[in-house]
Design an enzyme around this catalytic site. Structure first.
Site, PDB file in Angstrom:
ATOM      1  N   HIS A  95       0.901  -1.246  -0.056  1.00  0.00           N
ATOM      2  CA  HIS A  95      -0.031   0.114   0.050  1.00  0.00           C
ATOM      3  C   HIS A  95       1.079   1.039  -0.125  1.00  0.00           C
ATOM      4  O   HIS A  95       2.090   1.253   0.589  1.00  0.00           O
ATOM      5  CB  HIS A  95      -0.730  -0.005   1.116  1.00  0.00           C
ATOM      6  N   ASP A 139      -7.897  -5.301   0.304  1.00  0.00           N
ATOM      7  CA  ASP A 139      -8.343  -6.327  -1.093  1.00  0.00           C
ATOM      8  C   ASP A 139      -7.961  -7.677  -0.917  1.00  0.00           C
ATOM      9  O   ASP A 139      -8.568  -8.466  -1.609  1.00  0.00           O
ATOM     10  CB  ASP A 139      -7.919  -5.723  -2.302  1.00  0.00           C
TER      11      ASP A 139
END
Ligand code: SDX
Length: 444
Positions: free
Chosen positions: A313, A371
């Site tokens: 991320h 996700d």
């Protein structure tokens, strides 16, 4: 929203070639790193800043969502995401993101009523779907149909009118599940199901997706509760790529429906909201937890473009707090559904176990993101992977709308227009076609 904080110090930049210098204000927010206000840099020193991917650039001021990537903290209007996921529900979180505080009972009831009574779409919109192939990707449909809303709701496109902004905001939040469910029904070749005003937001989406006219629909409360939680976890995330796309579009004065359609398009990318679909494909391709080691090796190989979807991320250099909640919810949902053996979950957990002790991931501070586990729950709900990003868009619409409203209401906002570092050919004169070959020869 004028500058919320006075400067709290300064930085001086000295140009060692010209010995010119400038002193720029340091500005503090209420949390997070201070920012250097560089608005006078070009005027003082004649330089731009350069930050491809905006890794260290604040594009705006905002009071909506705060992330501390090192600590794995996510706050919606100050409330920790873990507490909201545990104790709140999506409609209450929508109210919080839009208006800044949790509603009292009357405010909440009114808000839920107003959203509920905007869930139907203009009946002529149904024909819009006929233009798509049955196997069109649901996000292609979402981008098209959401953009088309501005052709149906002219009475809420004046961005200077607070009432128009409120009605458009409610319409978008209310109609996204309807539009997404219609995309799913259209792909299945089943009739569209109209929203039911007696159902909650998440229940309505499940109903519109799975009910058929031929028989009553039996709501699975486990799934609707899990879906409501997933919507909460996806609701907003500061200035991510799709929220920044919405702000970029909104800064030009484009109508809110067009801005949210732009957000859908941006979210679709596999590095962003499209990752949840790619995670499921990746886990299915790995197939068995015994194969995980070779895939981790592929992900680490700089010459191999493969990356572990659902990992890493831009901001979180620690666990994504949403991933931790979703992992727990995945176990709960599978357990409550009596699914004792879910190979994809076993593969995911083995992948996480190996990656978290591997130097490559530790050094780069790569952890599972939102996700990584969400697709396992959505699969258990019966959704095809192609619908996963559309579900992300449903949850994220309130965040996009809240960010858009904050932008429009900020008196200091202006059109977003970044500059560049130009590395192309410098000025040259036009050469008539008859002389080009000779000119090219002479230039060698
Ligand atoms: C979302 O911004 C948001 O807030 C987004 C989001 C939201 O709620 O809006 O949180 C939702 O989009 C989550 C992210 C979903 N995307 C994925 O899961 C796709 C896989 N992840 C990567 O593509 C990547 O981690 C990004 C895009 C998420 C972040 O990329 P960055 O910040 O540009 O980091 P990078 O690509 O510069 O990576 C740094 C290093 C690189 O190695 P080196 O070149 O230094 O050797 O880490 C490596 C990368 O190769 N790396 C990975 C990896 N992610 C980064 N290596 C293997 N697998 C990965 N997943």
């Amino acid at each position: 929203m004028a500058d919320s904080k006075a400067p709290s110090g300064t930085v001086t930049i000295i140009d060692n070639t010209s010995n010119k210098q400038t002193t720029l204000p340091l500005v503090s927010g209420t949390a997070g790193p201070k920012v250097i206000d560089i608005r006078n840099l070009y005027k003082d020193l004649g330089y731009f800043t350069f930050d491809p991917g905006y890794t260290a650039t604040g594009s705006c001021q905002s009071k909506i969502t705060y992330i501390d990537g090192d600590e794995g903290v996510l706050l919606y209007r100050g409330y920790p995401i873990e507490q909201l996921a545990e104790h709140s529900d999506f409609m209450e979180v929508c109210y919080l993101l839009l208006f800044g505080d949790l509603p009292d009972k009357a405010q909440r009831d009114q808000f839920v009523h107003d959203i509920t009574y905007h869930t139907m779409v203009h009946d002529q919109l149904n024909r819009f779907y006929q233009g798509f192939r049955r196997d069109a990707h649901p996000m292609a449909v979402m981008c098209g149909v959401v953009g088309a809303l501005s052709a149906f709701y002219h009475d809420s496109t004046d961005i200077t009118d607070p009432l128009h902004r409120k009605v458009a905001s409610y319409r978008l939040i209310a109609k996204m599940p309807t539009i997404a469910a219609m995309a799913y029904k259209y792909a299945m070749g089943q009739p569209f199901m109209y929203p039911q005003n007696n159902l909650s937001y998440a229940e309505n989406f499940l109903y519109m997706s799975y009910a058929v006219p031929a028989e009553p629909y039996k709501m699975n409360k486990i799934l609707s509760k899990a879906l409501d939680k997933i919507f909460i976890l996806h609701a907003d995330h500061e200035q991510n790529a799709s929220a920044s796309t919405v702000r970029m579009s909104g800064s030009t004065g484009a109508n809110p429906f067009a801005c949210i359609a732009a957000g859908c398009a941006s979210l679709w990318g596999p590095s962003h909201g499209g990752a949840n679909e790619e995670v499921l494909k990746m886990l299915a391709e790995i197939g068995d937890k015994r194969n995980v080691g070779q895939w981790v090796k592929k992900a680490k190989d700089p010459s191999d473009p493969f990356r572990l979807f659902g990992f890493g991320h831009r901001v979180y250099k620690n666990f994504d707090p949403r991933a931790q909640v979703i992992q727990k919810t995945a176990h709960e949902v599978l357990g409550e559904l009596g699914i004792k053996h879910e190979p994809l979950l076993e593969v995911a957990m083995e992948l996480e176990r190996i990656a978290l002790v591997d130097d490559y991931f530790i050094k780069r501070r790569l952890y599972p993101n939102v996700d990584f586990y969400s697709g396992i729950i959505l699969k258990a709900m019966g959704f095809p992977t192609s619908m996963f990003t559309a579900l992300f868009a449903i949850g994220r619409t309130v965040g996009w709308v809240a960010q858009w409203n904050e932008l429009i209401e900020d008196p200091s906002q202006k059109i977003n227009r970044p500059r560049q570092l130009y590395t192309g050919v410098t000025k040259r004169d036009y050469v008539p076609v008859a002389k080009r070959k000779a000119a090219a020869k002479a230039a060698q």
